[in-house]
Scaffold this active site. Structure first.
Site, PDB file in Angstrom:
ATOM      1  N   ARG A 124       0.823  -1.231   0.000  1.00 16.94           N
ATOM      2  CA  ARG A 124       0.000   0.000   0.000  1.00 16.94           C
ATOM      3  C   ARG A 124       0.851   1.274   0.000  1.00 16.94           C
ATOM      4  NH1 ARG A 124      -2.758  -3.224   3.694  1.00 16.94           N
ATOM      5  NH2 ARG A 124      -4.554  -4.215   2.733  1.00 16.94           N
ATOM      6  N   LYS A 146       3.239  11.611 -10.616  1.00 13.36           N
ATOM      7  CA  LYS A 146       2.312  10.793 -11.407  1.00 13.36           C
ATOM      8  C   LYS A 146       3.021   9.497 -11.755  1.00 13.36           C
ATOM      9  CE  LYS A 146      -0.821  13.788 -13.987  1.00 13.36           C
ATOM     10  NZ  LYS A 146      -1.153  14.265 -15.347  1.00 13.36           N
ATOM     11  N   GLU A 188       8.720  18.075 -24.598  1.00  9.30           N
ATOM     12  CA  GLU A 188       8.057  18.446 -23.334  1.00  9.30           C
ATOM     13  C   GLU A 188       8.544  19.823 -22.848  1.00  9.30           C
ATOM     14  OE1 GLU A 188       5.506  16.989 -22.046  1.00  9.30           O
ATOM     15  OE2 GLU A 188       5.654  14.803 -22.137  1.00  9.30           O
ATOM     16  N   LYS A 224       7.041  23.293 -13.147  1.00  8.12           N
ATOM     17  CA  LYS A 224       6.187  22.147 -12.822  1.00  8.12           C
ATOM     18  C   LYS A 224       6.004  22.019 -11.318  1.00  8.12           C
ATOM     19  CE  LYS A 224       5.143  17.341 -13.722  1.00  8.12           C
ATOM     20  NZ  LYS A 224       5.343  16.120 -14.484  1.00  8.12           N
ATOM     21  N   GLU A 234      -4.363  17.112  -9.921  1.00  8.07           N
ATOM     22  CA  GLU A 234      -4.919  17.484 -11.230  1.00  8.07           C
ATOM     23  C   GLU A 234      -6.418  17.751 -11.191  1.00  8.07           C
ATOM     24  OE1 GLU A 234      -3.069  15.680 -14.805  1.00  8.07           O
ATOM     25  OE2 GLU A 234      -5.099  15.566 -15.589  1.00  8.07           O
ATOM     26  N   ARG A 238      -3.250  21.796 -13.003  1.00  5.86           N
ATOM     27  CA  ARG A 238      -2.302  20.783 -13.508  1.00  5.86           C
ATOM     28  C   ARG A 238      -2.722  20.220 -14.861  1.00  5.86           C
ATOM     29  NH1 ARG A 238       0.935  16.025 -10.160  1.00  5.86           N
ATOM     30  NH2 ARG A 238       2.129  15.338 -11.963  1.00  5.86           N
ATOM     31  N   ASN A 242      -1.059  18.935 -19.718  1.00  5.91           N
ATOM     32  CA  ASN A 242      -1.425  17.963 -20.763  1.00  5.91           C
ATOM     33  C   ASN A 242      -1.507  18.603 -22.148  1.00  5.91           C
ATOM     34  OD1 ASN A 242      -1.650  15.878 -18.857  1.00  5.91           O
ATOM     35  ND2 ASN A 242      -3.719  16.546 -18.312  1.00  5.91           N
ATOM     36  N   HIS A 245      -1.296  16.597 -25.351  1.00 10.28           N
ATOM     37  CA  HIS A 245      -1.333  15.182 -24.966  1.00 10.28           C
ATOM     38  C   HIS A 245      -2.588  14.443 -25.419  1.00 10.28           C
ATOM     39  CE1 HIS A 245       2.211  16.176 -22.728  1.00 10.28           C
ATOM     40  NE2 HIS A 245       2.287  14.999 -22.148  1.00 10.28           N
ATOM     41  N   HIS A 249      -1.368  11.279 -27.028  1.00 12.37           N
ATOM     42  CA  HIS A 249      -1.643   9.932 -26.531  1.00 12.37           C
ATOM     43  C   HIS A 249      -2.373   9.099 -27.581  1.00 12.37           C
ATOM     44  CE1 HIS A 249      -1.276  10.830 -21.911  1.00 12.37           C
ATOM     45  NE2 HIS A 249      -0.129  10.834 -22.535  1.00 12.37           N
ATOM     46  N   HIS A 261       6.678   8.886 -26.917  1.00 14.84           N
ATOM     47  CA  HIS A 261       5.825   9.892 -26.276  1.00 14.84           C
ATOM     48  C   HIS A 261       6.158  11.321 -26.725  1.00 14.84           C
ATOM     49  CE1 HIS A 261       3.305  11.565 -23.102  1.00 14.84           C
ATOM     50  NE2 HIS A 261       4.321  12.324 -22.737  1.00 14.84           N
TER      51      HIS A 261
HETATM   52  P1  NAD Z   1      11.922   5.834 -22.020  1.00 17.06           P
HETATM   53  O1  NAD Z   1      11.970   5.717 -20.569  1.00 17.06           O
HETATM   54  O2  NAD Z   1      11.409   4.666 -22.784  1.00 17.06           O
HETATM   55  O3  NAD Z   1      13.371   6.200 -22.544  1.00 17.06           O
HETATM   56  C1  NAD Z   1      13.562   6.292 -23.947  1.00 17.06           C
HETATM   57  C2  NAD Z   1      14.716   5.396 -24.390  1.00 17.06           C
HETATM   58  O4  NAD Z   1      15.941   5.968 -23.969  1.00 17.06           O
HETATM   59  C3  NAD Z   1      14.691   3.988 -23.801  1.00 17.06           C
HETATM   60  O5  NAD Z   1      15.041   3.059 -24.795  1.00 17.06           O
HETATM   61  C4  NAD Z   1      15.783   4.036 -22.734  1.00 17.06           C
HETATM   62  O6  NAD Z   1      16.373   2.788 -22.517  1.00 17.06           O
HETATM   63  C5  NAD Z   1      16.765   5.001 -23.345  1.00 17.06           C
HETATM   64  N1  NAD Z   1      17.615   5.722 -22.404  1.00 17.06           N
HETATM   65  C6  NAD Z   1      17.261   6.242 -21.206  1.00 17.06           C
HETATM   66  N2  NAD Z   1      18.262   6.962 -20.695  1.00 17.06           N
HETATM   67  C7  NAD Z   1      19.285   6.881 -21.574  1.00 17.06           C
HETATM   68  C8  NAD Z   1      20.580   7.443 -21.608  1.00 17.06           C
HETATM   69  N3  NAD Z   1      21.013   8.288 -20.663  1.00 17.06           N
HETATM   70  N4  NAD Z   1      21.375   7.151 -22.660  1.00 17.06           N
HETATM   71  C9  NAD Z   1      20.941   6.349 -23.663  1.00 17.06           C
HETATM   72  N5  NAD Z   1      19.703   5.817 -23.701  1.00 17.06           N
HETATM   73  C10 NAD Z   1      18.880   6.097 -22.661  1.00 17.06           C
HETATM   74  O7  NAD Z   1      11.065   7.105 -22.496  1.00 17.06           O
HETATM   75  P2  NAD Z   1      11.064   8.637 -22.036  1.00 17.06           P
HETATM   76  O8  NAD Z   1      10.961   9.411 -23.280  1.00 17.06           O
HETATM   77  O9  NAD Z   1      12.144   8.940 -21.084  1.00 17.06           O
HETATM   78  O10 NAD Z   1       9.701   8.740 -21.206  1.00 17.06           O
HETATM   79  C11 NAD Z   1       8.455   8.520 -21.835  1.00 17.06           C
HETATM   80  C12 NAD Z   1       7.477   8.044 -20.800  1.00 17.06           C
HETATM   81  O11 NAD Z   1       7.308   9.037 -19.797  1.00 17.06           O
HETATM   82  C13 NAD Z   1       6.104   7.751 -21.363  1.00 17.06           C
HETATM   83  O12 NAD Z   1       5.647   6.527 -20.856  1.00 17.06           O
HETATM   84  C14 NAD Z   1       5.242   8.880 -20.829  1.00 17.06           C
HETATM   85  O13 NAD Z   1       3.899   8.516 -20.682  1.00 17.06           O
HETATM   86  C15 NAD Z   1       5.917   9.148 -19.506  1.00 17.06           C
HETATM   87  N6  NAD Z   1       5.675  10.490 -18.956  1.00 17.06           N
HETATM   88  C16 NAD Z   1       5.284  10.580 -17.670  1.00 17.06           C
HETATM   89  C17 NAD Z   1       5.093  11.818 -17.100  1.00 17.06           C
HETATM   90  C18 NAD Z   1       4.726  11.925 -15.631  1.00 17.06           C
HETATM   91  O14 NAD Z   1       4.441  13.024 -15.175  1.00 17.06           O
HETATM   92  N7  NAD Z   1       4.757  10.846 -14.899  1.00 17.06           N
HETATM   93  C19 NAD Z   1       5.307  12.978 -17.841  1.00 17.06           C
HETATM   94  C20 NAD Z   1       5.722  12.853 -19.159  1.00 17.06           C
HETATM   95  C21 NAD Z   1       5.903  11.597 -19.720  1.00 17.06           C
HETATM   96  N1  GLY Z   2       3.053  15.402 -17.387  1.00 15.97           N
HETATM   97  C1  GLY Z   2       1.807  15.824 -16.864  1.00 15.97           C
HETATM   98  C2  GLY Z   2       1.777  15.950 -15.396  1.00 15.97           C
HETATM   99  O1  GLY Z   2       2.722  15.649 -14.710  1.00 15.97           O
HETATM  100  O2  GLY Z   2       0.762  16.337 -14.874  1.00 15.97           O
END
Ligand code: NAD
Ligand code: GLY
Length: 356
Positions: A124, A146, A188, A224, A234, A238, A242, A245, A249, A261
């Protein structure tokens, strides 16, 4: 400036700090001991990040008296799912993690979202730490609490809000990012510029981002953090984060997550900017400037998926509330607003901006 360590407080309850600068991976154990007692730590990383950075992190954690084990999963958004989440949870249980232990998310947004969600539901809720290694995770996903996985019906459809105990953003990690993955983070950050900061947007227009990415990360995180402090769950403000998005998405889902993404958000931002301008919702022309900036940073400004497919995919998305959907509308660079509309209006809005 590039060699200094910056610390940005996030005033949630409980509060935490985002530390940004070079060399932080090798110092992570000591830095985490400032916020955590010696405990068991499971580091979660994907198969690309693990060979690059896992050893540095585990050695530093062990030196700081953490009892460390590691969980590795295949890289890619397609693995941000229930099956990998289940594997992580079973691993935490096999490692006998207790409520006083912690999860360390090492990697991009996929590792961060999924390890964070595992921490949120295991027993939990136990503590977790974000160590972002992509620009996207640094400017956005590692901050704000998130956490989520994707379901067959769409992006991030199962998740929880859980703020990390700390975020350590080692800017040296950006050096190993391929250009297209760096560009995902630029999408972003450009979004942040359109939301609140015309001068940040201008850095991307003239291509000076790479001169001092730490400064860009700090500006995005500061913005942020403020939004999250005012609206953690949100309920209102917040939702602005998006921007781009809803269509973004939908593009990810239509591509079965082959389109990353950041690229999808860029296309979504370009579409909604054109829609807003053509429907008379902006203060003047903005769509051309946004599209040019995205192109300059190696990002797309449109999609081949037709409006009907995008609208259908988007309406399975969680941002639909009953018969209404809230879109983020850019009014000018640095200022956006929320616009609630009946779900039937989404298709014509996408149609208005779909063509370049
Ligand atoms: P990811 O985590 O898949 O990383 C992209 C690629 O880069 C992967 O293949 C990874 O192995 C590689 N990689 C990571 N660090 C590296 C480095 N230093 N050197 C070489 N390769 C590296 O994708 P992302 O673009 O980092 O994140 C996208 C995700 O984030 C999506 O799932 C999206 O929904 C999520 N997201 C979440 C929030 C939130 O607020 N929680 C906000 C924006 C996006
Ligand atoms: N990336 C959107 C949020 O964190 O709310």
């Amino acid at each position: 400036m590039a060699d200094t360590i910056q610390v940005i407080p996030v005033g949630t309850v409980p509060p935490y700090q985002v530390t940004i600068g070079p060399g932080l991976l090798a110092q992570c154990g000591g830095r985490l001991r400032d916020v955590l007692p010696p405990c068991r730590a499971v580091v979660v990383a994907d198969t690309t990040v693990a060979p690059l950075y896992l050893r540095t992190v585990t050695e530093s954690l062990r030196q700081a008296e953490f009892a460390v084990s590691t969980f590795t999963f295949p890289a890619g958004e397609a693995r941000k799912n229930l099956s990998t989440l289940s594997d992580i949870l079973e691993f935490l249980a096999r490692e006998h993690l207790t409520r006083t232990d912690c999860v360390v998310a090492l990697g991009g947004g996929v590792a961060g979202d999924m390890a964070g969600f595992a921490a949120a539901v295991y027993l939990r809720g136990i503590r977790y730490v974000q160590i972002p290694t992509t620009l996207l995770a640094a400017v956005d996903s590692s901050v704000g609490g998130k956490t989520a996985i994707d379901l067959a019906a769409g992006k991030n459809l199962a998740g929880a809000f859980l703020q990390p105990a700390a975020v350590l953003c080692d800017t040296d990690c950006l050096c190993t990012l391929p250009a297209d993955i760096f560009a995902d983070g630029a999408a972003e950050a450009i979004k942040t510029g359109v939301l609140c900061d015309e001068s940040l947007f201008a850095l991307f227009e003239d291509g000076t981002l790479t001169a001092d990415p730490a400064a860009v990360i700090a500006r995005c995180v500061t913005y942020k953090a403020g939004v999250v402090e005012r609206d953690e769950k949100e309920q209102g403000e917040r939702k602005l984060l998006n921007l781009g998005h809803t269509v973004g998405h939908a593009i990810e889902k239509c591509s079965q997550y082959a389109i990353p993404h950041g690229h999808a958000v860029a296309a979504g931002l370009a579409v909604i900017a054109r829609s807003a301008e053509r429907l008379g919702w902006t203060d003047g022309p903005i769509a051309g400037r946004i599209a040019a900036c995205l192109t300059k940073n190696g990002l797309p400004t449109g999609t081949a998926y037709p409006p009907q497919a995008l609208a259908e995919a988007a309406l399975a998305d969680k941002k639909r509330a009953g018969g209404e959907i809230t879109l983020v509308i850019p009014r000018r660079i640095g200022n956006c607003g929320l616009r609630k509309m009946p779900v039937e209006d989404l298709l014509p809005v996408i149609q208005a901006g779909w063509e370049a």
